[in-house]
Design a protein around this motif. Structure first.
Motif, short mmCIF file in Angstrom:
data_model
loop_
_atom_site.label_atom_id
_atom_site.label_comp_id
_atom_site.label_asym_id
_atom_site.label_seq_id
_atom_site.Cartn_x
_atom_site.Cartn_y
_atom_site.Cartn_z
N GLY B 47 -6.94 15.33 15.27
CA GLY B 47 -7.96 14.68 15.88
C GLY B 47 -7.50 13.16 16.66
N PRO B 48 -7.94 12.89 17.85
CA PRO B 48 -7.30 11.23 18.07
C PRO B 48 -8.25 10.32 17.30
N ASN B 49 -7.56 9.02 17.32
CA ASN B 49 -8.25 8.13 16.79
C ASN B 49 -9.98 7.79 17.19
N GLY B 50 -10.57 7.68 15.97
CA GLY B 50 -12.09 7.52 16.41
C GLY B 50 -12.78 9.00 16.44
N SER B 51 -12.23 9.78 15.94
CA SER B 51 -12.82 11.34 16.14
C SER B 51 -13.34 11.51 14.77
N GLY B 52 -13.34 10.66 13.77
CA GLY B 52 -14.04 10.78 12.53
C GLY B 52 -13.30 11.21 11.29
N PHE B 314 -6.09 16.04 25.16
CA PHE B 314 -5.79 15.28 24.00
C PHE B 314 -5.00 14.12 23.93
N ARG B 315 -5.72 13.03 23.61
CA ARG B 315 -4.88 11.45 23.92
C ARG B 315 -5.00 11.08 22.35
N PRO B 316 -3.89 10.92 21.79
CA PRO B 316 -3.78 10.33 20.52
C PRO B 316 -4.31 8.68 20.30
#
Lengths: 249, 316
Positions: B47-52, B314-316
Motif C-alpha cells: 500500500g502507498p504511504n497513508g493507506s493504513g 500505484f504511487r508509493p
C-alpha cells in the motif's frame, strides 16, 4: 515471579549500562560533589545551613533527570519494543525507578564520603538515616520524573515542567530560608511541600541542631516522606500502564 | 489459523490543535480490514504511504485497539489476551528499536529478558538467531557502529529470540540501499523456509511485493484484493496498452465498449486492459494515428493489478 523480575532487572541493568557508557554523565556524577566541597566547603563559613539543601538538591535532580531516559527511549524508538513485549508496564516503571534511585543515592553517598574524608561531617551524623532519606527522595523524584516524562512530548517540555514545579518546591523547602523566616501564608505553603520534610530529615540525619525554629517532628517527617514516595510510585505505575498514542510515534 | 483479522476499523481522533486543518470527521485509517493467514508463508502488505499499513501493524502489535472489529494471533484474541498474543508475535517496527549505545548481544539479551528468558537458554537462543541472520561476527559491536542492513538483521534476530509463530515487519527495507534490500529479502525467505514462521511484511515497493507468496493490497483502509502475486497478474490476462494522447477522453470513450476491454483514462493516458495488445496498437496506428503521441504494451504487472483493483495508479 520471573515474569516480573527478569524484565525489571533487564530494564534496570540497561539503564545503568547506558549511564556508564556515557562519559559526560559519569563525569557529572563524580565531579559535582567534588566541585561542591572544594568551592563551597572551603570558601564559605556558614556552610552547614545550606548543606541539607544542597544534598536534597543533588538527589532530587539526579533522580528527576534520570527519568529523561524514558523520553530518549521514546525518541529512539526503543520504547516501542518494550511496549509490544509481554513484559508488564510495571516492570518498566520499577526498573527505571530502581536505576535512577541507585544513581542518585550513590551520588549523595559520594558527597557524604568526601565530607567524611574532609573531616566536615558532624559527629552526630547518621549514615543509615542519611541513606534512608536519600533513598526515599530518590525513589519519589525518579517516579515523579517518569510521570512527567510520560506525559510531555519532548525533552524541552520536560525541562520546562521541571523548572516550573520542582525548582519552587526546592526553594520553598527551607533550603534558602527557614520556616520561621517566612510570612505566615508562605509558611503554610512550605508545610504542604514534601521537599520541606526531605530537607528536615536530611538536617537531622546530618546531625545538625534541630532548633525550636523547626516545628516539624521527626515522625511526621518520616511519615510524609514515605507517603510521598509511595504515592509517586503508584502514580508512575498507573500512568505508565495507560495506553498513550504519543508513545507510538 | 495463524492470523485472523475481521472488519477492523480505526479512526484517529480529529486534530485538536488550532491552525491545523480540522475536518469534522477524519477519514478512517482502517475501514473494515478483513484477511487471514492460515499457513506459515511470506505475505506482503502492499500500500502507498497513508493507506493504513502502519495503523494495521500497530493494532496487530497490540499497541492500538481498534474501534470495531477483531483480530487474533495464533487463536489468541488481541483484545482479550494481549499478553499471551505478544508471546506468539515478533514485531520489527519501521523505526529502529535497538539501543544504539548497546552491543548487538546486549540488545538481544535485553529483548530476551523482556520475554522472561534468561541464563543458558537465552545465551543459546542468541547464538542460534545470530547464526540464522549471519550476525555472529557482529554480536559484540555497538549498534551505533553498524550499517543500516546489519541493524535491520539485528532487529529481526531480536524478534525471533522467543520463537514467535508470526513475524510482523513494517517496511523493513526503508532507507536501505539496493544491495542491503536484496540481502534482507534473502534472509527473510531463508528464515521463512527454515523456521516455518508466518511473516507479514509491509512494503510500498512493487518489486518486493512480487517476491512474496501471498499479497494483500491495502487501499483506503480496506483490503482491495489478495492472492499470489503471479496468479494475480495472470488473472488479469492479455496485455495492458497505455496510449498517450491529447484526446485521451475521446479515445477512451471509443475503446470502452469493445468486448474484453477494460479502459481507464488517467490525465492524458488511456489505459486499456485487452486480450491482444499488439493487435490494438497496430489497428489504432492505422485508424487514429494523429490522436496518438505514444503507445506502450506490456504483460500485466503488480502495478496493473493494483490499478485494476483500486482504480488509481500505484504511487508509493
Amino acid at each position: 515471579m520471573n515474569a516480573f523480575w527478569v524484565p525489571t532487572s533487564a530494564v534496570f541493568q540497561r539503564d545503568l549500562l547506558r549511564f556508564w557508557r556515557e562519559r559526560s554523565r559519569v563525569a557529572g556524577f563524580a565531579l559535582t560533589p567534588v566541585v561542591f566541597w572544594v568551592l563551597v566547603g572551603s570558601g564559605y563559613s556558614n556552610f552547614e545551613r545550606f548543606l541539607p539543601g544542597a544534598l536534597v538538591l543533588t538527589v532530587m535532580f539526579s533522580a528527576i533527570f534520570s527519568a529523561m531516559s524514558l523520553i530518549e527511549d521514546r525518541k529512539e524508538g526503543f520504547l516501542l519494543s518494550m511496549l509490544a513485549s509481554p513484559a508488564p508496564r510495571i516492570t518498566i516503571a520499577v526498573g527505571k525507578i530502581a536505576s535512577g534511585s541507585l544513581i542518585a543515592v550513590a551520588q549523595a553517598m559520594l558527597f557524604l564520603l568526601l565530607a567524611t574524608v574532609g573531616g566536615t561531617l558532624y559527629p552526630d551524623a547518621s549514615l543509615a538515616v542519611l541513606f534512608a532519606v536519600c533513598l526515599l527522595i530518590a525513589a519519589a523524584f525518579t517516579a515523579a520524573g517518569l510521570v512527567i516524562a510520560w506525559l510531555v512530548a519532548s525533552s524541552q517540555g520536560f525541562h520546562a515542567v521541571i523548572n516550573l514545579i520542582f525548582m519552587p518546591l526546592w526553594m520553598l523547602s527551607g533550603a534558602i530560608f527557614t520556616l520561621t523566616e517566612a510570612q505566615p501564608w508562605l509558611r503554610y505553603l512550605m508545610l504542604a511541600n514534601p521537599v520541606t520534610y526531605a530537607q528536615e530529615a536530611m538536617a537531622r540525619g546530618l546531625g545538625l541542631p534541630v532548633s525550636a525554629s523547626h516545628p516539624v517532628g521527626a515522625i511526621t517527617t518520616w511519615v510524609v516522606l514515605t507517603v510521598t514516595a509511595i504515592a509517586t510510585l503508584v502514580a508512575s505505575v498507573r500512568v505508565l500502564a495507560r495506553r498513550s498514542e504519543r508513545n507510538l510515534t | 489459523m495463524i492470523v485472523d483479522v475481521e472488519n477492523l476499523v480505526y479512526r484517529y481522533p480529529p486534530p485538536s490543535a488550532r491552525g491545523e486543518r480540522a475536518e469534522a470527521v477524519p477519514k478512517p485509517a482502517l475501514n473494515g480490514v478483513t484477511f487471514s493467514i492460515a499457513e506459515p508463508r511470506l505475505t506482503a502488505l502492499l500500500g502507498p504511504n497513508g493507506s493504513g499499513k502502519s495503523t494495521l501493524f500497530r493494532i496487530l502489535a497490540t499497541l492500538l485497539s481498534p474501534q470495531a472489529g477483531r483480530a487474533s494471533i495464533g487463536g489468541l484474541d488481541l483484545a482479550c489476551q494481549p499478553m499471551e498474543a505478544r508471546r506468539a508475535l515478533g514485531v520489527v517496527f519501521q523505526e529502529s528499536s535497538l539501543d544504539r549505545r548497546l552491543t548487538v548481544r546486549e540488545n538481544l539479551s535485553f529483548a530476551g529478558q523482556l520475554y522472561g528468558m534468561q541464563g543458558a537458554h537465552l545465551a543459546q537462543r542468541i547464538q542460534q538467531t545470530a547464526t540464522q541472520l549471519d550476525l555472529q561476527q557482529r554480536l559484540d559491536h555497538l549498534v551505533s557502529t553498524l550499517s543500516g542492513g546489519w541493524r535491520r538483521r539485528a532487529e529481526i534476530a531480536r524478534c525471533l529470540l522467543h520463537q514467535p509463530q508470526f513475524l510482523l515487519l513494517d517496511e523493513p527495507t526503508a532507507g536501505l540501499d539496493p544491495l542491503a534490500r536484496a540481502d534482507l529479502w534473502r534472509h527473510l525467505r531463508r528464515l521463512q523456509d527454515a523456521e516455518g514462521v508466518a511473516v507479514l511484511v509491509s512494503t510500498h515497493f512493487l518489486d518486493e511485493a512480487a517476491l512474496c507468496d501471498w499479497l494483500l493490497i491495502l487501499h483506503e483502509g480496506r483490503i482491495a484484493i489478495e492472492g499470489a502475486p503471479a496468479a494475480l497478474c495472470h488473472e488479469l490476462g492479455g496485455e495492458v496498452v497505455e496510449i498517450v494522447s491529447h484526446r485521451a477522453n475521446e479515445l477512451g470513450a471509443l475503446l470502452a465498449p469493445r468486448a474484453g476491454f477494460h479502459v481507464a483514462v488517467v490525465d492524458d493516458v488511456v489505459r486499456v486492459e485487452c486480450p491482444n495488445g499488439p493487435a490494438l496498437i497496430s489497428s489504432l496506428s492505422m485508424s487514429h494515428a494523429d490522436w496518438i503521441r505514444e503507445m506502450r504494451v506490456h504483460r500485466p504487472t503488480l502495478a496493473d493489478v493494483y490499478f485494476h483493483a483500486t482504480g488509481v495508479l500505484f504511487r508509493p
